[in-house]
Design a protein around this motif. Structure first.
Motif, short mmCIF file in Angstrom:
data_model
loop_
_atom_site.label_atom_id
_atom_site.label_comp_id
_atom_site.label_asym_id
_atom_site.label_seq_id
_atom_site.Cartn_x
_atom_site.Cartn_y
_atom_site.Cartn_z
N GLU A 67 52.42 5.02 72.09
CA GLU A 67 52.79 6.47 72.56
C GLU A 67 53.46 7.32 71.22
O GLU A 67 53.74 8.36 71.57
CB GLU A 67 53.62 6.57 73.80
N ILE A 68 53.71 6.64 70.21
CA ILE A 68 54.31 7.43 68.90
C ILE A 68 53.46 7.18 67.72
O ILE A 68 52.92 6.04 67.85
CB ILE A 68 55.84 7.02 68.86
N GLU A 69 53.47 8.10 66.76
CA GLU A 69 52.77 7.74 65.62
C GLU A 69 53.35 6.61 64.66
O GLU A 69 54.50 6.20 64.96
CB GLU A 69 52.97 9.05 64.56
N GLY A 70 52.57 6.13 63.84
CA GLY A 70 53.23 5.00 63.03
C GLY A 70 52.12 4.66 61.77
O GLY A 70 51.19 5.23 61.87
N THR A 71 52.52 3.55 61.09
CA THR A 71 51.71 3.24 59.87
C THR A 71 51.73 1.86 59.95
O THR A 71 52.56 0.84 60.40
CB THR A 71 52.73 3.71 58.49
N GLU A 103 46.78 1.10 53.46
CA GLU A 103 47.83 1.29 54.26
C GLU A 103 47.22 2.60 55.35
O GLU A 103 46.79 3.49 54.67
CB GLU A 103 48.90 1.84 53.47
N VAL A 104 47.48 2.36 56.64
CA VAL A 104 46.88 3.20 57.63
C VAL A 104 47.93 3.94 58.34
O VAL A 104 48.77 3.41 58.87
CB VAL A 104 45.83 2.61 58.43
N SER A 105 47.90 5.25 58.32
CA SER A 105 48.71 6.07 59.32
C SER A 105 48.09 6.69 60.22
O SER A 105 47.02 7.29 60.27
CB SER A 105 49.35 7.24 58.42
N LYS A 111 42.48 6.05 66.02
CA LYS A 111 41.84 4.78 65.31
C LYS A 111 41.09 5.18 63.88
O LYS A 111 40.72 6.20 63.94
CB LYS A 111 41.10 4.20 66.30
N LYS A 112 41.09 4.30 63.02
CA LYS A 112 40.42 4.38 61.84
C LYS A 112 39.68 3.24 61.57
O LYS A 112 40.05 2.06 61.79
CB LYS A 112 41.56 4.59 60.77
N GLU A 113 38.65 3.52 61.02
CA GLU A 113 37.68 2.42 60.59
C GLU A 113 37.58 2.10 59.05
O GLU A 113 37.43 3.18 58.28
CB GLU A 113 36.19 2.53 61.13
N LEU A 114 37.53 1.22 58.59
CA LEU A 114 37.58 0.58 57.23
C LEU A 114 36.61 -0.37 57.08
O LEU A 114 36.32 -1.30 57.74
CB LEU A 114 38.94 0.28 56.82
N LYS A 115 35.65 -0.10 56.11
CA LYS A 115 34.36 -0.81 55.70
C LYS A 115 34.82 -1.77 54.65
O LYS A 115 35.39 -1.42 53.64
CB LYS A 115 33.35 -0.12 55.22
N VAL A 116 34.21 -2.83 54.76
CA VAL A 116 34.60 -3.88 53.62
C VAL A 116 32.96 -4.63 53.28
O VAL A 116 32.19 -5.18 54.40
CB VAL A 116 35.30 -5.13 54.02
#
Length: 204
Positions: A67-71, A103-105, A111-116
């Motif tokens: 419920e709160i922002e974070g990293t 590092e993802v904020s 949500k965020k997607e990271l490709k490898v």
């Protein structure tokens, strides 16, 4: 008379999750079918070992379910038979000792997607199961809350690479070659009969 007011508040939840799936497998320039995005098996033909090119694409999803922002600091652990290839997301830092971090904020609900993309290191001993693991190794937020749940801070997907003999392919080529020789022999025989029949007609 003094009036006292008691305030009550509910602590907001803070939680970031990570997941990993296999999205693509390219073997010698050809896209292989990915039927199970958590476990994929690939066969390498033995006589093509030195020229085999195998790349595996993974998608890592980092999501703030709190419920709160974070990293979050996410660590990708590269299997020993693989190396980082072109197409890997720029957010990842330089790989060292088989690990790289990003590092993802995230805002709450984001949500965020990271490709490898990983490339297989060719080698006669580089076969078997290769577990590719990703883990959230550090989190932070403005309220300094700890995560509600850490069970979802780790995810993995596995590649199984096996070697396959080329006997089947060689046998198939031999059969095709034999059939072609048979066709040529029949054609030559028919031509010979035709020539003989022409000669016989002329002598009459």
């Amino acid at each position: 008379e003094d009036i006292y007011v008691n305030y009550y508040y509910k602590k907001q939840e803070f939680n970031i999750t990570v997941d990993k799936v296999i999205t693509g497998v390219t073997l010698n320039g050809k896209e292989e079918d990915v039927l199970n995005n958590k476990l994929v098996k690939v066969d390498v033909i033995d006589y093509q070992l030195e020229s085999t090119n195998l790349e595996v694409s993974y998608l890592i999803t980092v999501e703030n379910t709190g419920e709160i922002e974070g990293t979050a600091v996410v660590e990708e652990r590269i299997p020993s038979y693989f190396e980082v290839a072109e197409g890997t997301a720029e957010e990842w830092g330089e790989a060292a000792d088989g690990r790289m971090r990003a590092e993802v904020s995230l805002q709450a609900g984001e949500k965020k997607e990271l490709k490898v993309v990983l490339k297989w290191k060719r080698g006669s001993g580089n076969f078997g199961g290769q577990n590719n693991e990703v883990e959230i190794v550090e989190t932070s937020n403005p309220a300094n809350y700890t995560e509600t749940d850490t069970e979802d801070d780790k995810a993995n997907a596995e590649m199984v690479i096996s070697i396959k003999t080329g006997k089947e392919q060689v046998a198939g080529l031999i059969i095709v070659a034999d059939l072609m020789l048979m066709v040529v022999a029949i054609f030559a025989y028919e031509c010979e009969l035709y020539v003989k029949s022409r000669k016989n007609k002329k002598t009459k």
